[in-house]
Design an enzyme around this catalytic site. Structure first.
Site, PDB file in Angstrom:
ATOM      1  N   ARG A  56       0.840  -1.171  -0.214  1.00  0.00           N
ATOM      2  CA  ARG A  56      -0.055  -0.055  -0.050  1.00  0.00           C
ATOM      3  C   ARG A  56       0.813   1.328  -0.050  1.00  0.00           C
ATOM      4  O   ARG A  56       1.715   1.433   0.852  1.00  0.00           O
ATOM      5  CB  ARG A  56      -0.760   0.009   1.308  1.00  0.00           C
ATOM      6  CG  ARG A  56      -1.902   0.741   1.375  1.00  0.00           C
ATOM      7  CD  ARG A  56      -3.236   0.466   0.295  1.00  0.00           C
ATOM      8  NE  ARG A  56      -4.071  -0.729   0.972  1.00  0.00           N
ATOM      9  CZ  ARG A  56      -4.630  -1.738   0.097  1.00  0.00           C
ATOM     10  NH1 ARG A  56      -4.342  -1.540  -1.326  1.00  0.00           N
ATOM     11  NH2 ARG A  56      -5.290  -2.614   0.642  1.00  0.00           N
ATOM     12  N   HIS A 109     -10.484   2.438  -0.898  1.00  0.00           N
ATOM     13  CA  HIS A 109     -10.465   2.770   0.332  1.00  0.00           C
ATOM     14  C   HIS A 109     -10.889   4.364   0.414  1.00  0.00           C
ATOM     15  O   HIS A 109     -10.606   5.139  -0.271  1.00  0.00           O
ATOM     16  CB  HIS A 109      -8.973   2.942   1.311  1.00  0.00           C
ATOM     17  CG  HIS A 109      -8.396   1.394   1.087  1.00  0.00           C
ATOM     18  ND1 HIS A 109      -7.894   0.856   0.306  1.00  0.00           N
ATOM     19  CD2 HIS A 109      -8.749   0.620   2.264  1.00  0.00           C
ATOM     20  CE1 HIS A 109      -7.701  -0.541   0.650  1.00  0.00           C
ATOM     21  NE2 HIS A 109      -8.222  -0.509   2.010  1.00  0.00           N
ATOM     22  N   LYS A 134     -12.858  -5.224  -2.957  1.00  0.00           N
ATOM     23  CA  LYS A 134     -12.647  -4.877  -1.741  1.00  0.00           C
ATOM     24  C   LYS A 134     -12.988  -3.436  -1.695  1.00  0.00           C
ATOM     25  O   LYS A 134     -12.234  -2.592  -2.139  1.00  0.00           O
ATOM     26  CB  LYS A 134     -11.242  -5.011  -1.315  1.00  0.00           C
ATOM     27  CG  LYS A 134     -10.847  -5.029  -0.011  1.00  0.00           C
ATOM     28  CD  LYS A 134      -9.475  -4.890   0.480  1.00  0.00           C
ATOM     29  CE  LYS A 134      -9.186  -4.582   2.111  1.00  0.00           C
ATOM     30  NZ  LYS A 134      -7.864  -4.728   2.113  1.00  0.00           N
ATOM     31  N   LYS A 278     -31.777   4.233  27.958  1.00  0.00           N
ATOM     32  CA  LYS A 278     -32.733   3.400  28.865  1.00  0.00           C
ATOM     33  C   LYS A 278     -34.030   4.081  28.641  1.00  0.00           C
ATOM     34  O   LYS A 278     -35.006   3.385  28.468  1.00  0.00           O
ATOM     35  CB  LYS A 278     -32.393   2.927  30.074  1.00  0.00           C
ATOM     36  CG  LYS A 278     -31.173   2.013  30.313  1.00  0.00           C
ATOM     37  CD  LYS A 278     -31.030   1.419  31.603  1.00  0.00           C
ATOM     38  CE  LYS A 278     -29.834   0.505  31.577  1.00  0.00           C
ATOM     39  NZ  LYS A 278     -29.727  -0.120  32.917  1.00  0.00           N
ATOM     40  N   ASP A 314     -33.657  -5.080  34.730  1.00  0.00           N
ATOM     41  CA  ASP A 314     -33.016  -4.794  36.001  1.00  0.00           C
ATOM     42  C   ASP A 314     -33.777  -4.694  37.086  1.00  0.00           C
ATOM     43  O   ASP A 314     -33.236  -4.809  38.365  1.00  0.00           O
ATOM     44  CB  ASP A 314     -32.499  -3.149  35.720  1.00  0.00           C
ATOM     45  CG  ASP A 314     -31.505  -2.984  34.710  1.00  0.00           C
ATOM     46  OD1 ASP A 314     -30.500  -4.024  34.578  1.00  0.00           O
ATOM     47  OD2 ASP A 314     -31.045  -2.007  34.194  1.00  0.00           O
ATOM     48  N   GLY A 364     -31.065   5.659  35.713  1.00  0.00           N
ATOM     49  CA  GLY A 364     -32.075   4.469  35.314  1.00  0.00           C
ATOM     50  C   GLY A 364     -31.978   3.332  36.381  1.00  0.00           C
ATOM     51  O   GLY A 364     -33.223   3.023  36.404  1.00  0.00           O
TER      52      GLY A 364
HETATM   53  P1  NAP Z   1     -27.149   6.600  35.050  1.00  0.00           P
HETATM   54  O1  NAP Z   1     -28.714   6.625  34.739  1.00  0.00           O
HETATM   55  O2  NAP Z   1     -26.174   7.384  34.017  1.00  0.00           O
HETATM   56  O3  NAP Z   1     -27.122   7.120  36.649  1.00  0.00           O
HETATM   57  C1  NAP Z   1     -25.969   7.452  37.159  1.00  0.00           C
HETATM   58  C2  NAP Z   1     -26.275   7.911  38.537  1.00  0.00           C
HETATM   59  O4  NAP Z   1     -24.887   7.955  39.446  1.00  0.00           O
HETATM   60  C3  NAP Z   1     -27.111   9.174  38.771  1.00  0.00           C
HETATM   61  O5  NAP Z   1     -27.685   9.199  39.850  1.00  0.00           O
HETATM   62  C4  NAP Z   1     -25.640  10.247  39.106  1.00  0.00           C
HETATM   63  O6  NAP Z   1     -25.899  11.396  39.798  1.00  0.00           O
HETATM   64  C5  NAP Z   1     -24.490   9.125  39.958  1.00  0.00           C
HETATM   65  N1  NAP Z   1     -23.369   9.675  39.965  1.00  0.00           N
HETATM   66  C6  NAP Z   1     -22.497   9.332  38.862  1.00  0.00           C
HETATM   67  N2  NAP Z   1     -21.253  10.010  39.206  1.00  0.00           N
HETATM   68  C7  NAP Z   1     -21.290  10.573  40.389  1.00  0.00           C
HETATM   69  C8  NAP Z   1     -20.520  11.169  41.294  1.00  0.00           C
HETATM   70  N3  NAP Z   1     -19.110  11.183  41.094  1.00  0.00           N
HETATM   71  N4  NAP Z   1     -20.899  11.377  42.517  1.00  0.00           N
HETATM   72  C9  NAP Z   1     -22.141  11.008  42.949  1.00  0.00           C
HETATM   73  N5  NAP Z   1     -23.336  10.411  42.125  1.00  0.00           N
HETATM   74  C10 NAP Z   1     -22.833  10.281  40.776  1.00  0.00           C
HETATM   75  O7  NAP Z   1     -26.498   5.102  35.370  1.00  0.00           O
HETATM   76  P2  NAP Z   1     -27.122   3.872  35.803  1.00  0.00           P
HETATM   77  O8  NAP Z   1     -27.850   3.100  34.607  1.00  0.00           O
HETATM   78  O9  NAP Z   1     -28.435   4.133  36.807  1.00  0.00           O
HETATM   79  O10 NAP Z   1     -26.154   2.930  36.202  1.00  0.00           O
HETATM   80  C11 NAP Z   1     -25.562   3.429  37.664  1.00  0.00           C
HETATM   81  C12 NAP Z   1     -24.566   2.311  37.959  1.00  0.00           C
HETATM   82  O11 NAP Z   1     -25.389   1.176  38.143  1.00  0.00           O
HETATM   83  C13 NAP Z   1     -23.369   1.861  37.216  1.00  0.00           C
HETATM   84  O12 NAP Z   1     -22.218   1.781  37.899  1.00  0.00           O
HETATM   85  C14 NAP Z   1     -23.955   0.656  36.487  1.00  0.00           C
HETATM   86  O13 NAP Z   1     -22.747  -0.144  36.026  1.00  0.00           O
HETATM   87  C15 NAP Z   1     -24.623   0.066  37.371  1.00  0.00           C
HETATM   88  N6  NAP Z   1     -25.545  -1.024  37.429  1.00  0.00           N
HETATM   89  C16 NAP Z   1     -25.528  -2.142  37.575  1.00  0.00           C
HETATM   90  C17 NAP Z   1     -26.351  -3.224  37.290  1.00  0.00           C
HETATM   91  C18 NAP Z   1     -26.232  -4.542  37.733  1.00  0.00           C
HETATM   92  O14 NAP Z   1     -26.819  -5.469  37.089  1.00  0.00           O
HETATM   93  N7  NAP Z   1     -25.399  -4.662  38.526  1.00  0.00           N
HETATM   94  C19 NAP Z   1     -27.412  -2.716  36.157  1.00  0.00           C
HETATM   95  C20 NAP Z   1     -27.622  -1.361  35.962  1.00  0.00           C
HETATM   96  C21 NAP Z   1     -26.720  -0.641  36.291  1.00  0.00           C
HETATM   97  P3  NAP Z   1     -26.378  12.772  39.305  1.00  0.00           P
HETATM   98  O15 NAP Z   1     -27.813  12.550  38.784  1.00  0.00           O
HETATM   99  O16 NAP Z   1     -26.151  13.581  40.378  1.00  0.00           O
HETATM  100  O17 NAP Z   1     -25.371  12.898  37.814  1.00  0.00           O
END
Ligand code: NAP
Length: 504
Positions: A56, A109, A134, A278, A314, A364
């Site tokens: 190339r 490309h 390609k 979501k 969830d 969410g």
């Molecule tokens: P999301 O909709 O983006 O909500 C995030 C939440 O975290 C909001 O309430 C946000 O607060 C808060 N937050 C983020 N950074 C922060 C910080 N530095 N200090 C204080 N609060 C903070 O996300 P989600 O879908 O709800 O998911 C949230 C967590 O749950 C993730 O870690 C995800 O991996 C986990 N989760 C786990 C499962 C499981 O099956 N175990 C399923 C779903 C999600 P603000 O509103 O103030 O921004």
């Protein structure tokens, strides 16, 4: 077929990599533009798999710095040495007078975009006398991949077609399903020959590309970002375990509505939904189940005969994991009975009824859990960094909210962290000060990576009953798999994969 490009910088290294690549690839591509003085004789003698020789130019994104005559001379030499395939840029085909026994791959490309007129470009390359066409372009939007799939579906001519870049990765995975002759995979990280190229390990062991065919059903994850998701690992291994011809890929999507329309056209059978889609996705579905409707958010979409139905796994996954922990704690005597609920199987069940539950977060996951717990008759308080969001969710779910700095005043039986605080890589953070954690309190952190967050470690040290997010994660994925396929999920396998990936 999977082709591994050899991007070594010296003849010796290239010979080593050719040998190594031949163990995994169906075909290898020798990028002689990467080697200062390529010894084509020695290189082609050492190969054990069919080879594509490519030289190339800088103009076409390669590394060959010499003049055009020298570049073409090397390709002619590869033809004389009977290389199975020689890759020539489509506008240089006229410079090859005699292709001998080699097949010519005429390549096009575009490193900045995916043009709309792919069929026109394809037709003109076919006319120029190529053996194989390609077409490789750059995806600036997830929908560019769909253009490639449409092109492949429409042509009967031998064609290699996919998109480069992170957004183009799904076309690299799915191209062979739509009739693409091969996809490229790097021998390992750092050995890629183009942006977005997956490793051979991912191609073989995660996406099982060699098994995909026109009957393979497509599932995937709809979100942004999606690159670190465990979904492809869990679902693809589960399809294999259950014997289903399907593949699960990550879709990095900004605009949900147009993506969902296209997903119907492509007959994508099901989607997991993650941040930030979501809630928005709800607006573009044909049907929504009762739980998801109440919550106002979906984490699963199933395509049934062209109609999209939203679900939320969830919520039941979280409530189920938490209830089991409470039941076990009551049975072991670690937790006092609260209210007794009649069990569906007779007898009674200690549940969440009348327990004082504090939910940290208002995103969410908090929504799904708040509505689920409300249903169980618990008294809920929502606490969130942005208090207005806590107030809004509390108003919708019919519970209370509290400002974060007042949390120490709150009586808590069950504390649930639904924020991402403490999640990898910010593992030294906790969403609450440790002094609010009291002996006998149930502390559920839905974060699953790491399996023991700082919050859970402090809670355990203070005598709390702790639960991490792994069980919830496995359950929501298993329920999703069952909605997707109608078959029982291999739950133990799913859990093993997750624990292995997070060292839990
Ligand atoms: P999301 O909709 O983006 O909500 C995030 C939440 O975290 C909001 O309430 C946000 O607060 C808060 N937050 C983020 N950074 C922060 C910080 N530095 N200090 C204080 N609060 C903070 O996300 P989600 O879908 O709800 O998911 C949230 C967590 O749950 C993730 O870690 C995800 O991996 C986990 N989760 C786990 C499962 C499981 O099956 N175990 C399923 C779903 C999600 P603000 O509103 O103030 O921004």
């Amino acid at each position: 077929m999977i082709c591994i490009p050899i991007t070594a910088k010296t003849n010796d290294e290239a010979i080593n990599d050719l040998r190594e690549a031949s163990r995994f690839a169906d075909i290898v591509e020798l990028r002689i533009d990467y080697i200062k003085e390529p010894d084509l004789n020695a290189l082609l003698k050492s190969k054990t798999k069919p080879v594509i020789v490519t030289n190339r130019s800088l103009r076409q994104g390669g590394l060959f710095e010499g003049d055009e005559i020298d570049r073409m001379d090397l390709l002619k030499k590869a033809i004389n040495l009977k290389a199975e395939f020689v890759d020539v840029e489509y506008d240089c085909l006229g410079k090859i007078a005699d292709k001998g026994v080699s097949k010519i791959i005429a390549s096009y490309h575009d490193f900045s975009k995916t043009p709309d007129d792919l069929p026109g470009i394809h037709a003109s390359i076919v006319k120029s006398g190529a053996d194989i066409v390609k077409i490789v372009t750059f995806a600036t939007d997830i929908r560019d991949n769909f253009k490639m799939f449409e092109l492949l579906k429409a042509t009967g001519f031998p064609t290699i077609a996919f998109c480069m870049g992170e957004l183009g990765q799904i076309s690299r995975i799915l191209t062979t399903k739509f009739g693409g002759r091969l996809t490229f995979a790097s021998l390992g990280k750092g050995k890629e020959s183009a942006p977005g190229q997956l490793t051979i390990d991912d191609c073989k062991n995660v996406y099982r590309i060699s098994k995909l065919n026109e009957d393979t059903d497509i599932y995937g994850l709809l979100g942004d970002p999606v690159s670190h998701s465990m979904g492809p690992h869990i679902h693809n291994a589960s399809f294999d375990a259950v014997g289903i011809n399907a593949v699960y890929v990550p879709f990095k999507v900004e605009a949900v509505s147009s993506f969902l329309e296209m997903s119907k056209k492509l007959d994508i059978k099901g989607l997991s939904v993650t941040i930030p889609h979501k809630e928005t996705s709800v607006n573009f579905l044909d049907n929504i189940d009762v739980i998801a409707k109440n919550i106002g958010a979906v984490n699963t979409i199933v395509n049934r005969n062209g109609k999209l139905t939203g679900h939320n796994t969830d919520c039941p996954a979280a409530i189920n994991s938490l209830s089991l922990t409470i039941i076990n704690a009551v049975i072991s005597g670690a937790l006092k009975m609260a209210k007794i609920e009649p069990s569906p199987t007779g007898g009674s069940l200690p549940t969440l009824k009348d327990r004082k539950v504090v939910i940290l977060g208002a995103g969410g996951a908090a929504r799904a859990i708040a509505f689920g717990i409300k249903d169980k008759g618990a008294s809920i308080t929502i606490v969130n960094r942005v208090h207005q969001r806590a107030e809004n969710l509390a108003a919708e779910a019919g519970c209370q909210s509290l400002k974060m700095h007042k949390i120490h005043k709150c009586e808590i039986d069950v504390l649930i962290n639904t924020t991402s605080v403490g999640m990898h890589p910010e593992i030294d953070e906790s969403p609450v000060p440790s002094y609010i954690l009291k002996k006998g309190m149930v502390v559920f952190d839905i974060v699953y990576n790491p399996p023991e967050t700082k919050l859970l470690k402090e809670a355990r040290e203070r005598g709390c009953i702790v639960l991490n997010g792994v069980k919830m994660f496995v359950k929501q994925a298993a329920m999703q798999f069952e909605l997707f396929t109608g078959q029982r999920a291999p739950v133990k396998l799913m859990e093993d994969i997750i624990r292995k990936r997070i060292n839990g």
